[in-house]
Each structure stands twice: as structure tokens, then as C-alpha cells.
Scaffold this active site. Structure first.
Site, PDB file in Angstrom:
ATOM      1  N   GLU A  18     -34.198  21.388 -10.851  1.00 56.18           N
ATOM      2  CA  GLU A  18     -34.140  22.354 -11.953  1.00 56.18           C
ATOM      3  C   GLU A  18     -34.361  23.784 -11.467  1.00 56.18           C
ATOM      4  O   GLU A  18     -35.097  24.556 -12.075  1.00 56.18           O
ATOM      5  CB  GLU A  18     -35.165  21.994 -13.028  1.00 56.18           C
ATOM      6  CG  GLU A  18     -34.900  20.642 -13.660  1.00 56.18           C
ATOM      7  CD  GLU A  18     -35.805  20.323 -14.847  1.00 56.18           C
ATOM      8  OE1 GLU A  18     -36.962  20.756 -14.838  1.00 56.18           O
ATOM      9  OE2 GLU A  18     -35.332  19.645 -15.768  1.00 56.18           O
ATOM     10  N   ASP A  44     -35.531  11.102 -18.062  1.00 58.41           N
ATOM     11  CA  ASP A  44     -36.635  12.040 -18.280  1.00 58.41           C
ATOM     12  C   ASP A  44     -37.523  11.660 -19.463  1.00 58.41           C
ATOM     13  O   ASP A  44     -37.373  12.231 -20.535  1.00 58.41           O
ATOM     14  CB  ASP A  44     -36.057  13.450 -18.497  1.00 58.41           C
ATOM     15  CG  ASP A  44     -37.128  14.507 -18.431  1.00 58.41           C
ATOM     16  OD1 ASP A  44     -38.261  14.184 -18.080  1.00 58.41           O
ATOM     17  OD2 ASP A  44     -36.816  15.674 -18.730  1.00 58.41           O
ATOM     18  N   GLU A 101     -43.594  15.381 -25.166  1.00 60.34           N
ATOM     19  CA  GLU A 101     -42.438  16.284 -25.129  1.00 60.34           C
ATOM     20  C   GLU A 101     -41.276  15.729 -25.944  1.00 60.34           C
ATOM     21  O   GLU A 101     -40.616  16.452 -26.674  1.00 60.34           O
ATOM     22  CB  GLU A 101     -41.985  16.490 -23.671  1.00 60.34           C
ATOM     23  CG  GLU A 101     -40.683  17.264 -23.555  1.00 60.34           C
ATOM     24  CD  GLU A 101     -40.238  17.501 -22.111  1.00 60.34           C
ATOM     25  OE1 GLU A 101     -40.972  17.111 -21.179  1.00 60.34           O
ATOM     26  OE2 GLU A 101     -39.150  18.077 -21.924  1.00 60.34           O
TER      27      GLU A 101
HETATM   28  C1  BDP Z   1     -38.778  17.919 -18.067  1.00 57.60           C
HETATM   29  C2  BDP Z   1     -39.336  19.076 -18.797  1.00 57.60           C
HETATM   30  C3  BDP Z   1     -39.551  20.285 -17.948  1.00 57.60           C
HETATM   31  C4  BDP Z   1     -40.275  19.903 -16.679  1.00 57.60           C
HETATM   32  C5  BDP Z   1     -39.503  18.824 -15.959  1.00 57.60           C
HETATM   33  C6  BDP Z   1     -40.244  18.246 -14.764  1.00 57.60           C
HETATM   34  O1  BDP Z   1     -38.478  19.386 -19.864  1.00 57.60           O
HETATM   35  O2  BDP Z   1     -40.286  21.216 -18.708  1.00 57.60           O
HETATM   36  O3  BDP Z   1     -40.456  20.995 -15.849  1.00 57.60           O
HETATM   37  O4  BDP Z   1     -39.291  17.746 -16.798  1.00 57.60           O
HETATM   38  O5  BDP Z   1     -40.814  17.182 -14.919  1.00 57.60           O
HETATM   39  O6  BDP Z   1     -39.197  16.805 -18.784  1.00 57.60           O
HETATM   40  O7  BDP Z   1     -40.239  18.830 -13.700  1.00 57.60           O
END
Ligand code: BDP
Length: 676
Positions: free
Chosen positions: A267, A340, A368
Site C-alpha cells: 500500500e 483483508d 474496521e
Molecule cells: C487495511 C487497512 C489499512 C491498513 C492495512 C494494513 O484498511 O488502514 O493500513 O490494512 O493492515 O485493513 O496494513
């Protein structure tokens, strides 16, 4: 007359003194002895033991207690034994921390109204490292945090320390959590600045007597940003030296520092691939500098790139070729599922597949994707579903629990982690019932054999009351609540159809053109005139081939795929016959409707609970259930009305008709920002 008035006043206030509860005590609602007693004897002495003594002298109402260090094999770790006669209790352990854990065990039993005259208990932890991951930023905000700002209050440290830091350590110790990562995996390089490390040291000093080790999430570009090195290439000597010096600086301040957690090349975060190196090159460079001090690296496998044909496959593709290439103080931290933290996912195919590399699970306690702190969702069933999944990696019975806790493969150390849901809110977690998820993670990290029901039973009795008229129905509500959330959000294996950014509420129509396809709901559900679901079979993305036989066959065939994952693995025709005879479309309608009804049933059940508990927590939970019930209808209407534009089939007559219009639902934009 004046006196009489005082009595009246006292009469009015008393119930509040006795019952006004705001959740700040969590499950630690131990009775307070009117005078501290002097009932504890020990052959050991340490700050940890002082805590054990204080807790028992203040809260224990039973017979005298001996806390005794004894000889046990290394494998006993921080375990303990409790043996009692009607006159005396002896707690035996190898370490002072074991004695503290044994003391909390007794207090917890007292809280559950257990008997103490004939105890013969032996406990030892399933995992060496039982760790919370805080996604706390240095500015006090918390990524995916729904319970207020960060507890750490960085701006006040190191001089001013919030009393809640010690309460936090105590709560963790009471359930056996022994480690914490203080900051967000999207880590600021500043975390490693000297002034911040001095703040970290203060927290480490507070946590230490409670047996809690501190770890930090680190940014891979730290050398370049903080040390002005040319780059942050793990093979660059200057970079290696920078990390070496940094490790030495950290361990001078915090001699028992745990190590690093790293999110790299994920990301948009920097990582070794920026320099043409592998995850192993990056992880090993850090492992080498931590090794002399006994530190470890938890390297995350949460990676995916926009170019991949199926995001669910990526981590496996990147990590499998690196199996066996990591140092022995590196462990790969893998989210429970391949996408996720969805309401339901199959287990991540990397579990068991990397045979020469230690692995740990990362769960998400913060909700989340489960209604933030508004929805009542007890997560032990989700955690257990994952831990009990059979990967077949080493034949039948190769569950994730056994792979990660050292039962199946000998491991130098074992670990389990979860993203915390803790913030500054009075009740710590935003929703009173969200406390149960912090508790449940701790209990399962200690003993992965416990059932969701045992844990719920303990938690309810400690947090609310022992009255059966409360315990039985509330336990039932908790135990079904995860499936209920799946029903009204994403039944049958649907996933990631949340509103973009904040992930609260439905947006199945979301198609974020111009950003990454794999952030868009339409990428995941693939609705069209024929049907619904992501084809991951051999003729689709072939993600099923990442699973061991017979799972690749089972998941690869629409007929044998469990129906609760059918839309995860297959593009299913709208008229496909499900096992109960309904078509897939009817089943979808029925599931969403069921979810709505289930939440309404929780409301009715909860309305009857006032006689057993305090007014404050009763009404706060009641208000949250109202939001949850409204949200469930919102989910159902949004998803059914939208999918109906593809299925072109009627919503069956025996289910409640949508009360919203699709155009109106599409206009909802919540003021909660975030990137994806
Ligand atoms: C996702 C989230 C994000 C996190 C990412 C992670 O939306 O905010 O930074 O995972 O785990 O679930 O690195």
C-alpha cells in the site's frame, strides 16, 4: 428533619455509587477489601511479585496464598500451577510473571464465583509472544481506531504519564498478553528519533513489571529520512550501520526491547523491493542488528499490487519463493485471510505452505469491517474458525493453531498478534461488548484450545453478573453475533463491498475508476446478468491451487465448496440451486433478511436485561443496538436493490421488502475520510 433529608439523599445516591458503571473497569471488577489484607507469602521478590501481592491483598477474600517459585522445565514458560486445600492455596511457577498470572487466575475465578477448596490447575501458554498491534500515530490519531485517541499521549511523554498506561498493562496481564507494538504499521520514521525513543522507554518501564515487552513498527526508509544515507537499500553498508547504531541506542534505553514489526512494499509503504531486493533481504538485515540483543523481526505478508489479476493470490506468490531464506529471528506475520479482515474469508493459503519459515497470525480486534464500535460482534468465533482451519499442509489435522503454536513444527519461538481496539474512551473500546474481543484475543493467545463459549461465559460473568438469567441469553447473543453480521453485510462469501475509505456501510456499486481496481467493490463481487461472485477456480484466477489437496479440489468445485464461501470462490449463476432448494438469488435475499431479524431479536433480548445490570451500561448498549438494527436494514436494502439490477428477479414475498430507494442510498456519503 434535616437528618431525614440526608437519608433521602443518601437513599437516592447509593444505587449510583453501587451501580453506576461506565465500563472503565473492564472485566477487572474485583471486589475491594475494606482493609488490605496480609495473606500472601512468597519465596521470591520483584516488582512483578509486588503487583501480585497487592492485587491479592486488596481483592482476594479467601484463604491465605503462597506464591512459590519452583523448578519446571523450560517448556513451562510463564505457566503456573494452583493447588488448594480449604485452608490454603499454593501457586507454583517458574517465573514471577507466572505467579502474577496465577494470581489473576484466582481473582478471575473469584469473580466467576468458582470454588477454591479443591483446586488442581495447571496452565501454560500456547504461544510465547502474545502481542497487540496498536495502529496509533504520533499525532494521537489511531488508524482504524473507533474508541477515541491514542492512550499514549506522545506529546505529554516522557514527563507526564497518563495513569491509564498502567491500567492498560494490568488489563493485559490479567489475560496473559505479554507484548505490544505501540505504533501504526504505516510507521512514521520519527518513531525512531531519539526524543521518541525516550518516550517509549517510559512506557516500557511502566509495562515491564506486568510482563509486557515493547516492540515498534518501523518505516523501511528510516535511514534515509533520519540518517541522511543515500538510500535505504538493505545491502548498502551505510544503511546497515545506521540500523546497527539505532539498535544499540534502543537497547541502551530499553534492555528488554522486543523487536520490529515491518510493513514493507505494501500500500505504498517503502521496502526492499524499491532497490530490487527481496523481503528476505530486508528482514534479514534488520534481524542481524537485533540478534545480539535477542530481538526479533515480525515481517508482514500483507502485500498486493494493482497489477495482480487476483489480490487474494499475491502474498503467496511473493513469499513462497523465499521460504527458508529468512534468519531464525524472523517470523512472517500473516493476516487470517488472503484479502483483508473481511467478515468471513477462507484462511490465508500461506499458512502451512511455508514449511521452513515460522509464521504467526494477525487478527483484527478493531472492527474496521464490522460496524466500527457501533455493532455488537463477538469475534472469538471468527478467531477460532481460523485457528481451527485444517490446512492439510502436513496431512490431515494440520490446523493453523498447530502450525503456529509449535505443535506440528518445532519452532524457536511462537507468536500470535491482533490489531487492538483500544483508545482513550472511558470504556476503552467504544462499545461495551467490544471489550470482549480484547479479552477473547488474550485468552486464545494463552490457550488456543478454549472454546468461544467458555471465553464468553468468563467474560460475561466478570464484566456484568453471574446471574443465569443474564448470562445464558447474552452468551447466546454473543455467540451468534458474528454470523449475524455476516448475514446482513456479506453472506455466502461476498467480500469487500464496503464504502471506500472508511469501510462503514455498504457500497456494492463502488467502482473507483482512476484509482486501484482492487480497492473497488465491483472488483470483488463481479455481479453481471449471469450471476455473482469471484471465480477463483481453475478456470478463473486459480487461487484455489494455492491450497493443499484436498482443499484445492473442494474449493475448486462449486458443488463441494462450503456455501458460506461459495461467492468467494465461484461466479455463481443467479438460479443456481443451493442445498436447501432455494436459488442463489433467493438465498441471498433470505440471508440479508435473516441478519436484520437477528439484530432485532438482540434488541428484544437486551430490553429484558435491565433488572440484572446497571442502568448506564444497559442504556449505552441499547443505543448501539438501535444503530446496528438500522445499519442492518441499510446493508440489506443497498445490497439487494443493487444486486437486483443484475439478477432481474423479484425479492421473495415472504421477506420484508426494502424500505429505502437505491438512488437515495447511493447518495449517502459519510464524513469519515481515509485512503482506500
Ligand atoms: C487495511 C487497512 C489499512 C491498513 C492495512 C494494513 O484498511 O488502514 O493500513 O490494512 O493492515 O485493513 O496494513
Amino acid at each position: 428533619m434535616k437528618n431525614f433529608r440526608h437519608y433521602i439523599l443518601l437513599f437516592l445516591i447509593l444505587p449510583f455509587i453501587a451501580f453506576a458503571e461506565d465500563g472503565s473497569q473492564l472485566w477487572l471488577r474485583y471486589p475491594v477489601n475494606s482493609k488490605p489484607r496480609n495473606i500472601v507469602n512468597s519465596n521470591s521478590k520483584s516488582p512483578t511479585l509486588e503487583i501480585a501481592k497487592k492485587e491479592l491483598n486488596n481483592h482476594w477474600s479467601g484463604q491465605p496464598i503462597d506464591l512459590k517459585i519452583d523448578k519446571f522445565p523450560d517448556s513451562f514458560k510463564d505457566g503456573y500451577k494452583i493447588i488448594s486445600t480449604p485452608k490454603k492455596i499454593t501457586v507454583l511457577a517458574k517465573t514471577d510473571l507466572g505467579l502474577l498470572y496465577g494470581s489473576y487466575h484466582l481473582l478471575n475465578l473469584q469473580q466467576q464465583k468458582g470454588s477454591f477448596s479443591n483446586l488442581n490447575i495447571e496452565e501454560k501458554p500456547s504461544y510465547d509472544i502474545r502481542i497487540l498491534n496498536h495502529w496509533d500515530n504520533l499525532d494521537g490519531t489511531i488508524e482504524r481506531g473507533y474508541a477515541g485517541h491514542s492512550l499514549w499521549k506522545w506529546e505529554d511523554l516522557p514527563n507526564k504519564i497518563s495513569p491509564r498506561c498502567e491500567e492498560y498493562a494490568r488489563a493485559n496481564a490479567s489475560v496473559g498478553i505479554n507484548a505490544t507494538v505501540l505504533n501504526n504499521v504505516n510507521a512514521s520514521p520519527n518513531m525512531l528519533r531519539e526524543d521518541y525513543l525516550k518516550k517509549v522507554k517510559v512506557l516500557a518501564d511502566i509495562f515491564r513489571p506486568y510482563g509486557i515487552k515493547v516492540y515498534l513498527a518501523v518505516n523501511f526508509s528510516s535511514p534515509k529520512v533520519l540518517g541522511n544515507t543515500k538510500d535505504s537499500d538493505p545491502l548498502n553498508k551505510d544503511v546497515q550501520k545506521w540500523w546497527k547504531d539505532k539498535a544499540s541506542e534502543i537497547y541502551k534505553l530499553i534492555p528488554d526491547f522486543g523487536g520490529f514489526l515491518v510493513k514493507a512494499n505494501s500500500e505504498g509503504e517503502p521496502g526492499p523491493q524499491d532497490y530490487g531486493r527481496t523481503h528476505a533481504d530486508g528482514a534479514n538485515m534488520m534481524a542481524d542488528v537485533l540478534k545480539p540483543y535477542g530481538g526479533i523481526v515480525m515481517w508482514r505478508a500483507f502485500v498486493y499490487s494493482p497489477s495482480s489479476d487476483d489480490r487474494a493470490k499475491q502474498a503467496y506468490l511473493e513469499f513462497m519463493p523465499l521460504d527458508g531464506k529468512f534468519r531464525d529471528n524472523v517470523i512472517i506475520q500473516i493476516k487470517n485471510g488472503p484479502v483483508d479482515f473481511q467478515p468471513r474469508e477462507p484462511f490465508h493459503p500461506l499458512f502451512g505452505a511455508m514449511k521452513k519459515t515460522p509464521q504467526m497470525v494477525e487478527f483484527q480486534i478493531t472492527q474496521e469491517y464490522l460496524g466500527h464500535s457501533n455493532h455488537l460482534v463477538y469475534l472469538a468465533p471468527l478467531f477460532k474458525e481460523n485457528l481451527d482451519s485444517d490446512t492439510y499442509s502436513d496431512g490431515k489435522g494440520s490446523t493453523i493453531a498447530k502450525i503456529t503454536d509449535g505443535t506440528l513444527r518445532s519452532a524457536k519461538f511462537t507468536a500470535i498478534s491482533a490489531v487492538a481496539n483500544i483508545g482513550e474512551d472511558t470504556n476503552w473500546t467504544g462499545h461495551h461488548f467490544a471489550q470482549s474481543n480484547w479479552f477473547a484475543f488474550g485468552r486464545l493467545a494463552w490457550n488456543n484450545d478454549l472454546t468461544s463459549e467458555q471465553i464468553a461465559d468468563e467474560w460475561i460473568k466478570m464484566t456484568f453478573t453471574n446471574d443465569d438469567k443474564f448470562v445464558t441469553p447474552v452468551k447466546e447473543m454473543m455467540l451468534t453475533s458474528r454470523e449475524t453480521a455476516v448475514d446482513y453485510m456479506m453472506p455466502l462469501g461476498l467480500h469487500h463491498i464496503f464504502a471506500g475509505g472508511h469501510h462503514y456501510g455498504p457500497e456494492p456499486w463502488g467502482d473507483y475508476k482512476g484509482t486501484r481496481a482492487d480497492w473497488s467493490p465491483v472488483y470483488y463481487h463481479r455481479a453481471d446478468a449471469q450471476g455473482l461472485g469471484f471465480d477463483r477456480s481453475k478456470t478463473g484466477s486459480d487461487a484455489v491451487s494455492q491450497y493443499f489437496p484436498p482443499l484445492n479440489e473442494i474449493y475448486g468445485n462449486i458443488k463441494t465448496t462450503p456455501e458460506n464461501l461459495i461467492l468467494w470462490f465461484h461466479h455463481v449463476p443467479w438460479d443456481y440451486r443451493m442445498k436447501d432448494g432455494k436459488t442463489m438469488w433467493e438465498e441471498l435475499c433470505y440471508k440479508y433478511d435473516l441478519g436484520v431479524h437477528e439484530v432485532r431479536d438482540y434488541q428484544k433480548l437486551w430490553n429484558k436485561m435491565l433488572p440484572y445490570i446497571d442502568e448506564q451500561r444497559f442504556s449505552e448498549v441499547k443505543d448501539k443496538l438501535k444503530i446496528q438494527a438500522e445499519d442492518a436494514v441499510w446493508w440489506k436494502d443497498a445490497c439487494l436493490l443493487y444486486f437486483q439490477t443484475y439478477s432481474n428477479r423479484p425479492i421473495p414475498d415472504n421477506i420484508e421488502k426494502p424500505v429505502h430507494k437505491l438512488e437515495d442510498l447511493k447518495k449517502i456519503k459519510l464524513p469519515m475520510g481515509h485512503h482506500n
